[in-house]
Motif scaffolding. Structure first.
Motif, PDB file in Angstrom:
ATOM      1  N   GLY A   6      -0.954   9.058  -4.418  1.00 20.66           N
ATOM      2  CA  GLY A   6      -2.343   8.145  -4.304  1.00 20.66           C
ATOM      3  C   GLY A   6      -2.630   9.546  -5.505  1.00 20.66           C
ATOM      4  O   GLY A   6      -3.561   9.652  -6.126  1.00 20.66           O
ATOM      5  N   LYS A   7      -1.640  10.536  -5.791  1.00 22.17           N
ATOM      6  CA  LYS A   7      -2.328  12.190  -6.565  1.00 22.17           C
ATOM      7  C   LYS A   7      -1.111  12.219  -7.542  1.00 22.17           C
ATOM      8  O   LYS A   7       0.118  12.223  -6.408  1.00 22.17           O
ATOM      9  CB  LYS A   7      -2.510  13.132  -5.734  1.00 22.17           C
ATOM     10  CG  LYS A   7      -3.672  12.709  -5.103  1.00 22.17           C
ATOM     11  CD  LYS A   7      -4.374  14.470  -4.036  1.00 22.17           C
ATOM     12  CE  LYS A   7      -3.932  14.387  -3.316  1.00 22.17           C
ATOM     13  NZ  LYS A   7      -3.680  13.827  -1.385  1.00 22.17           N
TER      14      LYS A   7
ATOM     15  N   GLU B 281       0.698  -0.803  -0.183  1.00 24.25           N
ATOM     16  CA  GLU B 281       0.374   0.280   0.319  1.00 24.25           C
ATOM     17  C   GLU B 281       1.191   1.652  -0.024  1.00 24.25           C
ATOM     18  O   GLU B 281       2.097   1.512   0.703  1.00 24.25           O
ATOM     19  CB  GLU B 281      -0.950   0.815   1.249  1.00 24.25           C
ATOM     20  CG  GLU B 281      -2.222   1.078   0.820  1.00 24.25           C
ATOM     21  CD  GLU B 281      -3.103   1.043   2.801  1.00 24.25           C
ATOM     22  OE1 GLU B 281      -3.803   1.498   2.654  1.00 24.25           O
ATOM     23  OE2 GLU B 281      -2.904  -0.203   3.000  1.00 24.25           O
ATOM     24  N   LEU B 282       1.000   2.635  -0.999  1.00 30.86           N
ATOM     25  CA  LEU B 282       1.610   3.876  -1.164  1.00 30.86           C
ATOM     26  C   LEU B 282       0.941   3.973   0.131  1.00 30.86           C
ATOM     27  O   LEU B 282      -0.428   4.788   0.037  1.00 30.86           O
ATOM     28  CB  LEU B 282       1.649   4.031  -2.671  1.00 30.86           C
ATOM     29  CG  LEU B 282       1.642   3.604  -3.477  1.00 30.86           C
ATOM     30  CD1 LEU B 282       2.023   3.997  -4.923  1.00 30.86           C
ATOM     31  CD2 LEU B 282       2.902   3.009  -3.085  1.00 30.86           C
TER      32      LEU B 282
ATOM     33  N   ASP C 225      -0.734   7.804   1.179  1.00 35.97           N
ATOM     34  CA  ASP C 225      -1.739   8.860   0.707  1.00 35.97           C
ATOM     35  C   ASP C 225      -1.532   9.827   0.120  1.00 35.97           C
ATOM     36  O   ASP C 225      -1.768   9.827  -1.444  1.00 35.97           O
ATOM     37  CB  ASP C 225      -2.580   9.883   1.590  1.00 35.97           C
ATOM     38  CG  ASP C 225      -3.496   8.490   2.584  1.00 35.97           C
ATOM     39  OD1 ASP C 225      -3.611   7.207   1.998  1.00 35.97           O
ATOM     40  OD2 ASP C 225      -4.431   9.327   3.786  1.00 35.97           O
TER      41      ASP C 225
ATOM     42  N   ARG D  23       0.523   5.105 -13.887  1.00 37.47           N
ATOM     43  CA  ARG D  23      -1.199   5.799 -13.712  1.00 37.47           C
ATOM     44  C   ARG D  23      -1.189   6.683 -14.602  1.00 37.47           C
ATOM     45  O   ARG D  23      -2.345   7.429 -13.987  1.00 37.47           O
ATOM     46  CB  ARG D  23      -1.079   6.347 -12.586  1.00 37.47           C
ATOM     47  CG  ARG D  23      -0.070   5.566 -10.860  1.00 37.47           C
ATOM     48  CD  ARG D  23      -0.982   5.079 -10.752  1.00 37.47           C
ATOM     49  NE  ARG D  23      -0.974   3.801 -10.309  1.00 37.47           N
ATOM     50  CZ  ARG D  23      -0.945   3.589  -8.352  1.00 37.47           C
ATOM     51  NH1 ARG D  23      -1.394   4.562  -7.541  1.00 37.47           N
ATOM     52  NH2 ARG D  23      -0.107   2.186  -7.707  1.00 37.47           N
TER      53      ARG D  23
END
Ligand code: TPP
Ligand code: MG
Length: 365
Positions: free
Chosen positions: A31-32, A25-26, A28, A295
């Motif tokens: 995630g952008k 898991e990355l 937060d 992504r």
């Protein structure tokens, strides 16, 4: 009876594998696109500059130059996370950090061209200039961090060094005093596997360099230094802790020196091409590019436009460097002392008089 007096552990952190695939898991923020795309831009800019600097040296237009190739994922997030008021205490591979903190690439070139005006750039503000003597900067950083503590300022000193530097007394003394005084200080070791021709295995018998922190009573951790997300996480936490009065940290960023030690070195004399090839498979820029492509945050068109843009910017810095008239030779005395001793004053006058005589002769010819 025997009990355990102390037990420690060193964690290793990685978010992206060599192909740029997340291994878990990355955080937060990852995630952008914003931060990571900016890191990518800065890393590729640093690399273009590096290629150009080597070309300048090879054509006799720059002095000996240490390449930053392979250290991009360490330097870029670190410089980006530091506050303006923090103090960077660099070693000789951290050109990109100096630029991210306000210095011009031209000044970096001036310094490596042998012109001390490159180190005296007002843009450095309170950051310390380049340090070539190995590990001495770590003690300077302790002095800076101690001043912050004494003045009650919420600022942090960040210092970097190589794997080889961790064998020096200066490094160990710095760790020791940082731990004793719980200084607001972050040590980052760019473990690029080589200290000129001496491999990491011949530097230290311990399995990690980060565990040297344990002996000094400070936090130590190891991260994948080719993984910009892992470096960001480690540095952000270390800065937050230092600023919050929770003391120093040591981050060992495991990377690989993809270049020769400097332009004065030929690494083919002591390391195998297989090893270098393996180093390129883990390199940080391609890893991040693959992640961004995956992504949909970066594409070939953006890449080409960006590369053209940074080529222009690098060329402008080179033009400005080459157009800078040489300094007065007597200036080499200017940056050594607050007050020049009389004996050196005399030498400075001698150098200036000789330079003036040479110039007059040239004029006559
Ligand atoms: C006090 C001192 N001793 C020796 C040198 C010569 N020297 C320059 S770079 C270097 C190796 C440093 O290796 P490392 O700390 O791993 O940093 P890297 O260059 O690999 O980033 C040495 C021994 C020096 N600059 N200063
Ligand atoms: Mg090294």
């Amino acid at each position: 009876m025997t009990t355990i007096a102390y037990q420690g552990e060193i964690r290793f952190c990685r978010y992206l594998d060599a192909a740029g695939q997340p291994v878990g898991e990355l955080p937060d923020w990852a995630g952008k696109p914003d931060t990571l795309v900016e890191y990518y831009r800065q890393m590729t800019l640093a690399r273009q500059f590096d290629t150009k600097a080597i070309a300048l040296q090879r054509t006799g237009q720059l002095g000996t130059y240490p390449s930053l190739l392979g250290g991009e994922a360490i330097d870029i997030p670190t410089a980006s996370l530091m506050d303006d008021e923090d103090v960077l205490v660099p070693y000789y591979r951290n050109h990109a950090m100096q630029v991210m903190r306000g210095c011009d690439w031209r000044d970096v070139l001036l310094y490596w061209g042998g012109d001390e005006r490159g180190s005296a750039s007002p843009a450095l503000r309170q950051d310390l200039p380049n340090c070539v003597p190995i590990a001495t900067q770590c003690l300077h950083a302790c002095g800076v961090a101690a001043a912050f503590r004494i003045r009650g300022e919420k600022r942090v000193a960040v210092t970097l060094c190589g794997d080889g530097a961790t064998s020096k007394g200066d490094f160990l003394e710095a760790l020791n005093v940082a731990g004793t005084w719980q200084l607001p200080l972050v040590f980052i070791v760019n473990n690029n596997q080589w200290a000129i021709s001496v491999p990491r295995a011949m530097q230290c018998g311990a399995p990690t360099l980060a565990q040297k922190a344990i002996g000094a009573g400070i936090r130590g951790e190891q991260v994948d230094g080719n993984d910009v997300i892992a470096v960001h996480e480690a540095v952000a936490l270390a800065l937050e802790r230092a600023r919050g009065g929770k003391g120093p940290s040591l981050i060992e960023a495991v990377s690989y020196r993809l270049s020769d030690h400097t332009t004065a070195d030929d690494a083919t004399r002591y390391r195998s091409s297989d090893e270098l090839r393996a180093g390129w498979e883990h390199e940080p820029v391609k890893r991040l590019r693959n992640f961004l492509h995956g992504r949909g945050w970066w594409n070939e068109e953006q890449e080409q436009a960006w590369q053209a843009d940074i080529s222009r910017r690098v060329q402008q810095a080179v033009d400005a460097y080459l157009a800078t008239a040489p300094d007065d030779p007597g200036a080499m005395f200017d940056h050594l002392y607050a007050e020049l001793p009389a004996s050196l004053e005399a030498q400075r006058e001698q150098v200036r008089a000789r330079a003036a005589a040479r110039a007059a002769r040239r004029e006559q010819d």
